[in-house]
Design an enzyme around this catalytic site. Structure first.
Site, PDB file in Angstrom:
ATOM      1  N   CYS A 216       0.831  -1.208   0.000  1.00  0.00           N
ATOM      2  CA  CYS A 216       0.000   0.000   0.000  1.00  0.00           C
ATOM      3  C   CYS A 216       0.863   1.255   0.000  1.00  0.00           C
ATOM      4  O   CYS A 216       0.346   2.365   0.093  1.00  0.00           O
ATOM      5  CB  CYS A 216      -0.957  -0.005   1.192  1.00  0.00           C
ATOM      6  SG  CYS A 216      -0.136  -0.088   2.795  1.00  0.00           S
TER       7      CYS A 216
ATOM      8  N   GLU B  88      -1.837   1.214  -4.808  1.00  0.00           N
ATOM      9  CA  GLU B  88      -1.713  -0.163  -4.313  1.00  0.00           C
ATOM     10  C   GLU B  88      -1.038  -0.969  -5.418  1.00  0.00           C
ATOM     11  O   GLU B  88      -1.435  -0.898  -6.582  1.00  0.00           O
ATOM     12  CB  GLU B  88      -3.105  -0.728  -4.022  1.00  0.00           C
ATOM     13  CG  GLU B  88      -3.112  -1.995  -3.207  1.00  0.00           C
ATOM     14  CD  GLU B  88      -3.331  -1.747  -1.724  1.00  0.00           C
ATOM     15  OE1 GLU B  88      -3.292  -2.717  -0.968  1.00  0.00           O
ATOM     16  OE2 GLU B  88      -3.530  -0.570  -1.327  1.00  0.00           O
TER      17      GLU B  88
END
Length: 365
Positions: free
Chosen positions: A323, A357
């Site tokens: 992330c 992401e």
């Protein structure tokens, strides 16, 4: 949050900007072509949180816009699921005339599913009494005529539930229906449809696997459950108690028989694997019996610590969901010494933001 940036007509442009940025960021690594997985341009978030503003008899949702440096009224919210957008006006119209339910109400959280469930949490700067409970029951009953809804009241050291504090998401992943228990106030992937694409990508990159899988930071078992079909056995770790409880529920409801969840941190597990320490939580689990050729990691924004990087390097194949591309870069500086990146992906979990992401699949050199 920059609300003005959320314009579906610009979605393709902003996604291309991310694709170029991520490709350039990893230019020093020998990466394959970036696989890009898009989001819906609107109504993609399965959860949303709003502050509540009281103005005379009026009451409305608002968010803080960092670009404008001010609060912005949100009667509707484009990124949120259609179900949340349908619930927002229905709920606020019932709260406005109710002096008990609106008094000291400062925040409303929504958690929805693609399968049609919604959980509403009302947060208060006051203690919730029996009169509040009576009115909340009526509110829940009224909303239930239109929605598959559950309701939670929260205050300092109080949590009152009508009738569940979770939803059950049902996802079609690579032709298989999977159910996921998602509890209020714990982490779940916010973008339901992109989450499916992430699961399918992970299934695809590990489809020819042999032996067992080790997963660190497994959360509610989101990836472990989907990937169990590709391995003889799966051993997964997670520290947060609510997530572990959700994972156990998900194992049972999906009838996954080859997955073992251990409640411990990735750092402690690293020490256990290195036989530096013994842990009571591992009693009855023979770590040496596992033949883990593949490791799956989905760490927090800080990435993997140095000891965990060393642990990860001991496996033939690594699936790394990140992330934070900058901490992924730091980790790859070490991982690329022993492993080669053979798949590289961008998942647009958070459209109209700088957040990226990503996923990499690495195989031993």
């Amino acid at each position: 949050m920059n609300l003005a940036a959320m314009d579906p007509t610009t979605y393709d442009v902003q996604l291309e900007t991310k694709r170029v940025k991520l490709t350039q960021l990893f230019a020093d690594f020998d990466t394959p072509e970036l696989e890009t997985f898009s989001s819906e341009p609107a109504h993609y978030r399965m959860r949303a949180e709003f502050r509540v503003w009281h103005e005379g008899e009026d009451l409305y949702y608002y968010m803080f816009d960092k670009e404008l440096n001010s609060k912005v009224r949100c009667d509707q919210f484009l990124p949120a699921s259609e179900l949340i957008n349908k619930m927002m006006p229905a709920l606020v119209e019932l709260l406005k005339p109710n002096t008990i339910l609106r008094h000291r109400l400062f925040q409303i959280d929504f958690l929805s599913t693609l399968s049609g469930e919604i959980l509403v949490s009302l947060l208060y700067h006051k203690q919730l009494d029996s009169e509040w409970e009576q009115q909340a029951k009526i509110l829940k009953q009224t909303l239930s005529t239109q929605f598959n809804v559950n309701l939670i009241g929260r205050a300092r050291k109080q949590k009152i539930i009508f009738d569940k504090d979770f939803v059950v998401e049902s996802l079609n992943v690579a032709g298989k229906q999977l159910q996921y228990h998602q509890i209020e106030n714990s982490f779940t992937q916010p973008n339901g449809k992109v989450s499916v694409k992430m699961l399918e990508w992970a299934i695809d990159v590990t489809k020819n696997s042999t032996g067992d899988l080790l997963e660190l930071y497994c959360g509610n078992g989101n990836f472990s459950i989907a990937l169990a079909q590709n391995f003889d056995r799966v051993l997964a770790t997670e520290l947060a108690k609510p997530s572990v409880e959700s994972a156990q529920y998900n194992i049972k409801v999906n009838q996954v028989e080859n997955l073992q969840i251990i409640r411990m941190s990735a750092e402690d597990f690293t020490e256990a694997m290195a036989k530096k320490r013994s842990f009571r939580r591992l009693e009855g689990i023979d770590l040496d019996s596992y033949n883990c050729n593949t490791i799956f990691v989905d760490p927090p924004r800080a990435g993997l610590d140095a000891d965990t990087v060393k642990l990860v390097q001991g496996y033939e194949r690594i699936v790394y969901i990140s992330c934070n591309p900058h901490t992924l870069l730091d980790n790859l500086a070490e991982l690329s010494k022993t492993h080669k990146i053979t798949r590289f992906a961008l998942f647009d979990q958070f459209p109209y933001t700088d957040h990226m992401e990503s996923g990499v699949f690495l195989e031993k050199r």
